[in-house]
Design a protein around this motif. Sequence first.
Motif, PDB file in Angstrom:
ATOM      1  N   ILE A   3       2.539 -30.256  43.381  1.00  0.00           N
ATOM      2  CA  ILE A   3       2.060 -31.549  42.908  1.00  0.00           C
ATOM      3  C   ILE A   3       0.542 -31.547  42.980  1.00  0.00           C
ATOM      4  O   ILE A   3      -0.035 -31.044  43.944  1.00  0.00           O
ATOM      5  CB  ILE A   3       2.622 -32.684  43.796  1.00  0.00           C
ATOM      6  N   PHE A   4      -0.096 -32.060  41.941  1.00  0.00           N
ATOM      7  CA  PHE A   4      -1.559 -32.182  41.975  1.00  0.00           C
ATOM      8  C   PHE A   4      -1.974 -33.520  41.367  1.00  0.00           C
ATOM      9  O   PHE A   4      -1.458 -33.922  40.323  1.00  0.00           O
ATOM     10  CB  PHE A   4      -2.235 -31.061  41.163  1.00  0.00           C
ATOM     11  N   SER A   5      -2.948 -34.169  41.994  1.00  0.00           N
ATOM     12  CA  SER A   5      -3.572 -35.314  41.336  1.00  0.00           C
ATOM     13  C   SER A   5      -4.995 -35.504  41.828  1.00  0.00           C
ATOM     14  O   SER A   5      -5.343 -35.061  42.924  1.00  0.00           O
ATOM     15  CB  SER A   5      -2.758 -36.592  41.560  1.00  0.00           C
ATOM     16  N   GLY A   6      -5.797 -36.136  41.003  1.00  0.00           N
ATOM     17  CA  GLY A   6      -7.199 -36.374  41.353  1.00  0.00           C
ATOM     18  C   GLY A   6      -7.528 -37.856  41.301  1.00  0.00           C
ATOM     19  O   GLY A   6      -6.900 -38.623  40.569  1.00  0.00           O
ATOM     20  N   ILE A   7      -8.516 -38.230  42.102  1.00  0.00           N
ATOM     21  CA  ILE A   7      -8.949 -39.629  42.121  1.00  0.00           C
ATOM     22  C   ILE A   7     -10.466 -39.657  42.245  1.00  0.00           C
ATOM     23  O   ILE A   7     -11.050 -38.825  42.943  1.00  0.00           O
ATOM     24  CB  ILE A   7      -8.240 -40.384  43.277  1.00  0.00           C
ATOM     25  N   GLN A   8     -11.100 -40.584  41.540  1.00  0.00           N
ATOM     26  CA  GLN A   8     -12.564 -40.589  41.528  1.00  0.00           C
ATOM     27  C   GLN A   8     -13.149 -41.222  42.794  1.00  0.00           C
ATOM     28  O   GLN A   8     -12.614 -42.206  43.290  1.00  0.00           O
ATOM     29  CB  GLN A   8     -13.066 -41.373  40.324  1.00  0.00           C
ATOM     30  N   PRO A   9     -14.263 -40.667  43.265  1.00  0.00           N
ATOM     31  CA  PRO A   9     -14.913 -41.231  44.444  1.00  0.00           C
ATOM     32  C   PRO A   9     -15.780 -42.414  44.044  1.00  0.00           C
ATOM     33  O   PRO A   9     -17.000 -42.387  44.149  1.00  0.00           O
ATOM     34  CB  PRO A   9     -15.759 -40.072  44.960  1.00  0.00           C
ATOM     35  N   THR A  10     -15.108 -43.434  43.552  1.00  0.00           N
ATOM     36  CA  THR A  10     -15.837 -44.645  43.200  1.00  0.00           C
ATOM     37  C   THR A  10     -15.802 -45.576  44.405  1.00  0.00           C
ATOM     38  O   THR A  10     -15.875 -46.788  44.260  1.00  0.00           O
ATOM     39  CB  THR A  10     -15.193 -45.293  41.960  1.00  0.00           C
ATOM     40  N   GLY A  11     -15.664 -44.976  45.596  1.00  0.00           N
ATOM     41  CA  GLY A  11     -15.724 -45.762  46.814  1.00  0.00           C
ATOM     42  C   GLY A  11     -14.415 -46.454  47.081  1.00  0.00           C
ATOM     43  O   GLY A  11     -13.363 -45.828  47.107  1.00  0.00           O
ATOM     44  N   ARG A  12     -14.493 -47.768  47.241  1.00  0.00           N
ATOM     45  CA  ARG A  12     -13.320 -48.562  47.577  1.00  0.00           C
ATOM     46  C   ARG A  12     -12.398 -48.579  46.372  1.00  0.00           C
ATOM     47  O   ARG A  12     -12.777 -49.013  45.298  1.00  0.00           O
ATOM     48  CB  ARG A  12     -13.783 -49.972  47.917  1.00  0.00           C
ATOM     49  N   LYS A  13     -11.203 -48.123  46.533  1.00  0.00           N
ATOM     50  CA  LYS A  13     -10.295 -48.121  45.395  1.00  0.00           C
ATOM     51  C   LYS A  13      -9.598 -49.479  45.301  1.00  0.00           C
ATOM     52  O   LYS A  13      -9.659 -50.301  46.212  1.00  0.00           O
ATOM     53  CB  LYS A  13      -9.278 -46.978  45.539  1.00  0.00           C
ATOM     54  N   HIS A  14      -8.970 -49.731  44.148  1.00  0.00           N
ATOM     55  CA  HIS A  14      -8.398 -51.053  43.925  1.00  0.00           C
ATOM     56  C   HIS A  14      -6.870 -51.037  43.904  1.00  0.00           C
ATOM     57  O   HIS A  14      -6.247 -49.968  43.975  1.00  0.00           O
ATOM     58  CB  HIS A  14      -8.973 -51.672  42.650  1.00  0.00           C
ATOM     59  N   LEU A  15      -6.320 -52.243  43.805  1.00  0.00           N
ATOM     60  CA  LEU A  15      -4.865 -52.413  43.848  1.00  0.00           C
ATOM     61  C   LEU A  15      -4.156 -51.580  42.772  1.00  0.00           C
ATOM     62  O   LEU A  15      -3.075 -51.051  43.001  1.00  0.00           O
ATOM     63  CB  LEU A  15      -4.543 -53.909  43.675  1.00  0.00           C
ATOM     64  N   GLY A  16      -4.765 -51.465  41.591  1.00  0.00           N
ATOM     65  CA  GLY A  16      -4.168 -50.652  40.528  1.00  0.00           C
ATOM     66  C   GLY A  16      -4.089 -49.186  40.945  1.00  0.00           C
ATOM     67  O   GLY A  16      -3.063 -48.534  40.767  1.00  0.00           O
ATOM     68  N   ASN A  17      -5.145 -48.680  41.533  1.00  0.00           N
ATOM     69  CA  ASN A  17      -5.138 -47.294  42.017  1.00  0.00           C
ATOM     70  C   ASN A  17      -4.060 -47.112  43.086  1.00  0.00           C
ATOM     71  O   ASN A  17      -3.357 -46.097  43.112  1.00  0.00           O
ATOM     72  CB  ASN A  17      -6.482 -46.911  42.664  1.00  0.00           C
ATOM     73  N   TYR A  18      -3.978 -48.113  43.946  1.00  0.00           N
ATOM     74  CA  TYR A  18      -3.036 -48.000  45.064  1.00  0.00           C
ATOM     75  C   TYR A  18      -1.595 -47.979  44.555  1.00  0.00           C
ATOM     76  O   TYR A  18      -0.803 -47.108  44.899  1.00  0.00           O
ATOM     77  CB  TYR A  18      -3.235 -49.158  46.059  1.00  0.00           C
ATOM     78  N   ILE A  19      -1.280 -48.944  43.689  1.00  0.00           N
ATOM     79  CA  ILE A  19       0.103 -49.071  43.205  1.00  0.00           C
ATOM     80  C   ILE A  19       0.447 -47.967  42.202  1.00  0.00           C
ATOM     81  O   ILE A  19       1.519 -47.376  42.243  1.00  0.00           O
ATOM     82  CB  ILE A  19       0.322 -50.468  42.586  1.00  0.00           C
ATOM     83  N   ASP A  60     -15.711 -42.803  51.530  1.00  0.00           N
ATOM     84  CA  ASP A  60     -14.939 -44.048  51.387  1.00  0.00           C
ATOM     85  C   ASP A  60     -13.552 -43.728  50.838  1.00  0.00           C
ATOM     86  O   ASP A  60     -12.532 -44.192  51.349  1.00  0.00           O
ATOM     87  CB  ASP A  60     -15.587 -45.010  50.374  1.00  0.00           C
ATOM     88  N   THR A  61     -13.547 -42.962  49.756  1.00  0.00           N
ATOM     89  CA  THR A  61     -12.270 -42.673  49.093  1.00  0.00           C
ATOM     90  C   THR A  61     -11.376 -41.812  49.981  1.00  0.00           C
ATOM     91  O   THR A  61     -10.167 -42.044  50.076  1.00  0.00           O
ATOM     92  CB  THR A  61     -12.518 -42.022  47.721  1.00  0.00           C
ATOM     93  N   ALA A  62     -11.992 -40.828  50.660  1.00  0.00           N
ATOM     94  CA  ALA A  62     -11.200 -39.976  51.573  1.00  0.00           C
ATOM     95  C   ALA A  62     -10.566 -40.835  52.669  1.00  0.00           C
ATOM     96  O   ALA A  62      -9.365 -40.712  52.958  1.00  0.00           O
ATOM     97  CB  ALA A  62     -12.079 -38.894  52.190  1.00  0.00           C
ATOM     98  N   ALA A  63     -11.357 -41.728  53.256  1.00  0.00           N
ATOM     99  CA  ALA A  63     -10.838 -42.578  54.338  1.00  0.00           C
ATOM    100  C   ALA A  63      -9.732 -43.479  53.810  1.00  0.00           C
ATOM    101  O   ALA A  63      -8.730 -43.727  54.483  1.00  0.00           O
ATOM    102  CB  ALA A  63     -11.967 -43.410  54.942  1.00  0.00           C
ATOM    103  N   MET A  64      -9.902 -43.954  52.574  1.00  0.00           N
ATOM    104  CA  MET A  64      -8.896 -44.845  52.004  1.00  0.00           C
ATOM    105  C   MET A  64      -7.574 -44.112  51.769  1.00  0.00           C
ATOM    106  O   MET A  64      -6.496 -44.664  51.988  1.00  0.00           O
ATOM    107  CB  MET A  64      -9.433 -45.420  50.702  1.00  0.00           C
ATOM    108  N   LEU A  65      -7.672 -42.861  51.344  1.00  0.00           N
ATOM    109  CA  LEU A  65      -6.453 -42.073  51.118  1.00  0.00           C
ATOM    110  C   LEU A  65      -5.750 -41.779  52.440  1.00  0.00           C
ATOM    111  O   LEU A  65      -4.518 -41.880  52.537  1.00  0.00           O
ATOM    112  CB  LEU A  65      -6.803 -40.763  50.397  1.00  0.00           C
ATOM    113  N   LEU A  66      -6.527 -41.444  53.445  1.00  0.00           N
ATOM    114  CA  LEU A  66      -5.920 -41.169  54.759  1.00  0.00           C
ATOM    115  C   LEU A  66      -5.309 -42.446  55.333  1.00  0.00           C
ATOM    116  O   LEU A  66      -4.205 -42.425  55.882  1.00  0.00           O
ATOM    117  CB  LEU A  66      -6.971 -40.590  55.714  1.00  0.00           C
TER     118      LEU A  66
END
Length: 329
Positions: A3-19, A60-66
């Motif tokens: 499995i692979f996916s990428g996410i942009q380091p635009t800092g705080r991610k939003h509800l759409g990214n989360y869901i 920010d994004t790394a911490a949010m993913l963890l």
Amino acid sequence: MRIFSGIQPTGRKHLGNYIGAIRQYVEGQDRGAPAIYCIVDLHAISVQYDPRALPGLTYDTAAMLLASGLDPARCILFRQSDVREHTELCWLLASVTAHGDLNRMHQFKEKSATQRELLSAALFLYPVLMAADVLAYKAHEVPVGDDQRQHVELMRDIAARFNAAYGEVLVMPEHRIPAAGARIMDLQDPTSKMSTTSSEERGLVFVDDDEKTILKKVKSAVTDSGAEVRRGPDKAGVSNLIDVLAVTRGVGPEEIEREFEGRGYGDFKAAVGAEVAEYLRPVRERYGELRGDEAELERVLRDGADRARAIASETLAEVRAAMGIGAPS
Ligand code: ATP
Ligand code: MG
């Protein structure tokens, strides 16, 4: 199954990214062998950005993913630019990518319309780099939101054209788009997706927004002049909130419509706001704990990059050999 996916380091991610995405990343950890998640800083530079802010936004994004539940013991989490194979493969794949295909990408059309100072070639090549991200790992599955459907289709075309020209080296990946919540809409402009770069702050719920902020944003979400809590083509705002509530409760949207029959928008929005705030609470709290320790975040990303590079470099050796690039082996 890779499995692979990428996410942009635009800092705080939003509800759409989360869901749409992050939730699936967490679930994929136990199916993926391995599950690989990448913070795509090289994609972030395709539009105007602040070079001084980028390293912190990546944390920010790394911490949010963890905080959301990614566990470095069960997945590979890394920063794209730490693995140089991505950029090399991007160029090699550009040679089997049709210019006309890139020209019809929705994301390019949408984002290019908003670029003021410079419409960069990087924005045009974005889908090729994204293809390189996935194909470098021979991933089978790509968890994404609905807006990335076209990019995953393109990377399949690229892989197919490569294999036809140079032999069966690359794996054709499949997208994994969630059945519900694949396209969360902007609260202020419910005909556009909630987006880090194009939504206004009021149109986004950030994953780490506090409860009061979430309640306020949902309360002022744009709806229609009617009064019925039901989905419909002329009811984009209400339909979006119904979907959000359905996902956060883990029920179908019909159930939400039934529950709110005969009740007004005020009641409904208050319920959605409270539910979303509660849904995100554990992530928000954990994020607060993790974000401060940058040394630890850096250690996680570096370790992830070492493990990612080991896989990508093998693919690159095969790709180079197949294409006749470099000294003959
Ligand atoms: P931008 O709009 O600048 O591209 P973004 O909000 O799309 O930023 P990304 O980091 O590009 O953020 O996307 C990360 C993941 O989140 C992708 O898989 C994408 O499909 C998904 N995603 C983005 N927006 C939404 C949304 N509104 N609803 C559901 N999934 C989304
Ligand atoms: Mg995006």
